[in-house]
Design an enzyme around this catalytic site. Structure first.
Site, PDB file in Angstrom:
ATOM      1  N   HIS A   1       0.830  -1.203   0.000  1.00  0.00           N
ATOM      2  CA  HIS A   1       0.000   0.000   0.000  1.00  0.00           C
ATOM      3  C   HIS A   1       0.870   1.260   0.000  1.00  0.00           C
ATOM      4  CE1 HIS A   1      -3.111   2.799   1.380  1.00  0.00           C
ATOM      5  NE2 HIS A   1      -2.204   3.212   2.258  1.00  0.00           N
TER       6      HIS A   1
ATOM      7  N   ASP B   1       6.818   6.840   9.159  1.00  0.00           N
ATOM      8  CA  ASP B   1       6.447   6.229  10.429  1.00  0.00           C
ATOM      9  C   ASP B   1       5.118   6.838  10.826  1.00  0.00           C
ATOM     10  OD1 ASP B   1       7.148   4.394  12.553  1.00  0.00           O
ATOM     11  OD2 ASP B   1       7.178   6.152  13.833  1.00  0.00           O
TER      12      ASP B   1
ATOM     13  N   PHE C   1      -6.574  -1.371   7.469  1.00  0.00           N
ATOM     14  CA  PHE C   1      -5.797  -2.163   8.428  1.00  0.00           C
ATOM     15  C   PHE C   1      -5.706  -1.384   9.735  1.00  0.00           C
ATOM     16  CE2 PHE C   1      -1.649   0.060   8.751  1.00  0.00           C
ATOM     17  CZ  PHE C   1      -1.829   1.021   7.761  1.00  0.00           C
TER      18      PHE C   1
ATOM     19  N   ASP D   1      -8.110   1.426  11.519  1.00  0.00           N
ATOM     20  CA  ASP D   1      -9.109   1.966  10.576  1.00  0.00           C
ATOM     21  C   ASP D   1     -10.567   1.715  11.006  1.00  0.00           C
ATOM     22  OD1 ASP D   1      -7.372   3.210   8.855  1.00  0.00           O
ATOM     23  OD2 ASP D   1      -7.262   1.548   7.436  1.00  0.00           O
TER      24      ASP D   1
ATOM     25  N   HIS E   1      -3.505  10.619   6.389  1.00  0.00           N
ATOM     26  CA  HIS E   1      -2.319  11.258   6.981  1.00  0.00           C
ATOM     27  C   HIS E   1      -1.095  11.083   6.081  1.00  0.00           C
ATOM     28  CE1 HIS E   1      -3.030   7.176   8.101  1.00  0.00           C
ATOM     29  NE2 HIS E   1      -1.922   7.006   8.795  1.00  0.00           N
TER      30      HIS E   1
HETATM   31  P1  IMP Z   1       3.995   1.813  10.708  1.00  0.00           P
HETATM   32  O1  IMP Z   1       4.295   3.242  10.472  1.00  0.00           O
HETATM   33  O2  IMP Z   1       3.778   1.046   9.433  1.00  0.00           O
HETATM   34  O3  IMP Z   1       4.996   1.171  11.628  1.00  0.00           O
HETATM   35  O4  IMP Z   1       2.575   1.756  11.442  1.00  0.00           O
HETATM   36  C1  IMP Z   1       2.415   1.905  12.815  1.00  0.00           C
HETATM   37  C2  IMP Z   1       1.040   1.451  13.281  1.00  0.00           C
HETATM   38  O5  IMP Z   1       0.168   2.595  13.290  1.00  0.00           O
HETATM   39  C3  IMP Z   1       0.326   0.414  12.432  1.00  0.00           C
HETATM   40  O6  IMP Z   1       0.665  -0.888  12.809  1.00  0.00           O
HETATM   41  C4  IMP Z   1      -1.127   0.711  12.747  1.00  0.00           C
HETATM   42  O7  IMP Z   1      -1.476   0.124  13.969  1.00  0.00           O
HETATM   43  C5  IMP Z   1      -1.129   2.226  12.920  1.00  0.00           C
HETATM   44  N1  IMP Z   1      -1.439   2.896  11.644  1.00  0.00           N
HETATM   45  C6  IMP Z   1      -0.616   3.646  10.881  1.00  0.00           C
HETATM   46  N2  IMP Z   1      -1.245   4.096   9.783  1.00  0.00           N
HETATM   47  C7  IMP Z   1      -2.496   3.597   9.852  1.00  0.00           C
HETATM   48  C8  IMP Z   1      -3.629   3.687   8.990  1.00  0.00           C
HETATM   49  O8  IMP Z   1      -3.613   4.288   7.907  1.00  0.00           O
HETATM   50  N3  IMP Z   1      -4.734   3.034   9.414  1.00  0.00           N
HETATM   51  C9  IMP Z   1      -4.800   2.335  10.564  1.00  0.00           C
HETATM   52  N4  IMP Z   1      -3.784   2.200  11.397  1.00  0.00           N
HETATM   53  C10 IMP Z   1      -2.629   2.836  11.047  1.00  0.00           C
END
Ligand code: IMP
Length: 197
Positions: A11, A70, A153, A156, A181
């Site tokens: 994604h 991040d 995911f 969401d 975001h």
């Molecule tokens: P990372 O930046 O991929 O390490 O994401 C950190 C965590 O933040 C993810 O495992 C989700 O739990 C949450 N997260 C980040 N972006 C999203 C999003 O777009 N939808 C839902 N959860 C998010």
């Protein structure tokens, strides 16, 4: 010019390729670049973790630039938690369902008007012979009292987005990509790159 995306998340990779294709002719994910690296995301800010990841991959790669992001969820009633701990809120090795259950339990007695929250994404670009760029994007929402929707995911299903009157898990990927975001952070990055021209 070759850009490596410090991620294998399909994604994120397709979103970054679409937005930065005009600036880099060769864009590869970590897997496509043949890089297997595990960065310890132990900084206490999204920006710190994004920059750390991009810098470590840049040091290990043969590329003109490396981009990383991040992201996480900040809930006002929880003092900004889970924040940088979003992925492991319910503990190391737990899944999205466990994280969602924990946050619902913590927020059980919090009334609607105090359930404000936001998704945050910090994006870092580390480049050869050019200064690093770090930008932030966010999207405001409200934490639901039960999951809604099956798309997306992470958090969401709990993230209610008022302008579309739906949770993020009730949006299509295309809809989410226009308001997320990450989209906002990548737009800020593109503006910075445009200013350099
Ligand atoms: P990372 O930046 O991929 O390490 O994401 C950190 C965590 O933040 C993810 O495992 C989700 O739990 C949450 N997260 C980040 N972006 C999203 C999003 O777009 N939808 C839902 N959860 C998010």
């Amino acid at each position: 010019m070759k850009l490596i995306i410090a991620s294998n998340n399909a994604h994120k990779v397709s979103e970054i390729k679409a937005i930065l294709g005009a600036y880099y002719e060769d864009i590869q994910s970590l897997r496509e670049a043949g890089i297997d690296i595990d960065v310890d995301e132990d900084a206490d800010t999204f920006e710190g973790n994004a920059l750390k990841k991009a810098a470590e991959v840049f040091a290990a790669a043969d590329a003109d630039a490396v981009i990383s992001d991040d992201s996480g969820l900040e809930v006002d009633a929880l003092g900004g938690a889970p924040g940088v701990y979003s992925a492991r809120y319910a503990g190391e090795g737990h899944d999205d369902a466990a994280n969602n259950a924990k946050i619902l339990e913590k927020m059980r007695d919090v009334p609607t008007e105090k359930r404000t929250c936001r998704f945050v994404s910090a994006v870092a670009l580390v480049r050869r012979d050019k200064e690093d760029i770090v930008v932030r994007g966010a999207v405001e929402g409200r934490l639901l009292t039960a999951p809604h929707g099956d798309n997306g995911f992470g958090y969401d299903p709990l993230f209610f987005y008022e302008p579309l009157d739906k949770s993020f898990a009730e949006l299509t990927a295309e809809e989410k990509n226009t308001v997320s975001h990450r989209k906002n952070a990548l737009s800020a990055l593109r503006e910075r790159l445009e200013q350099e021209k």
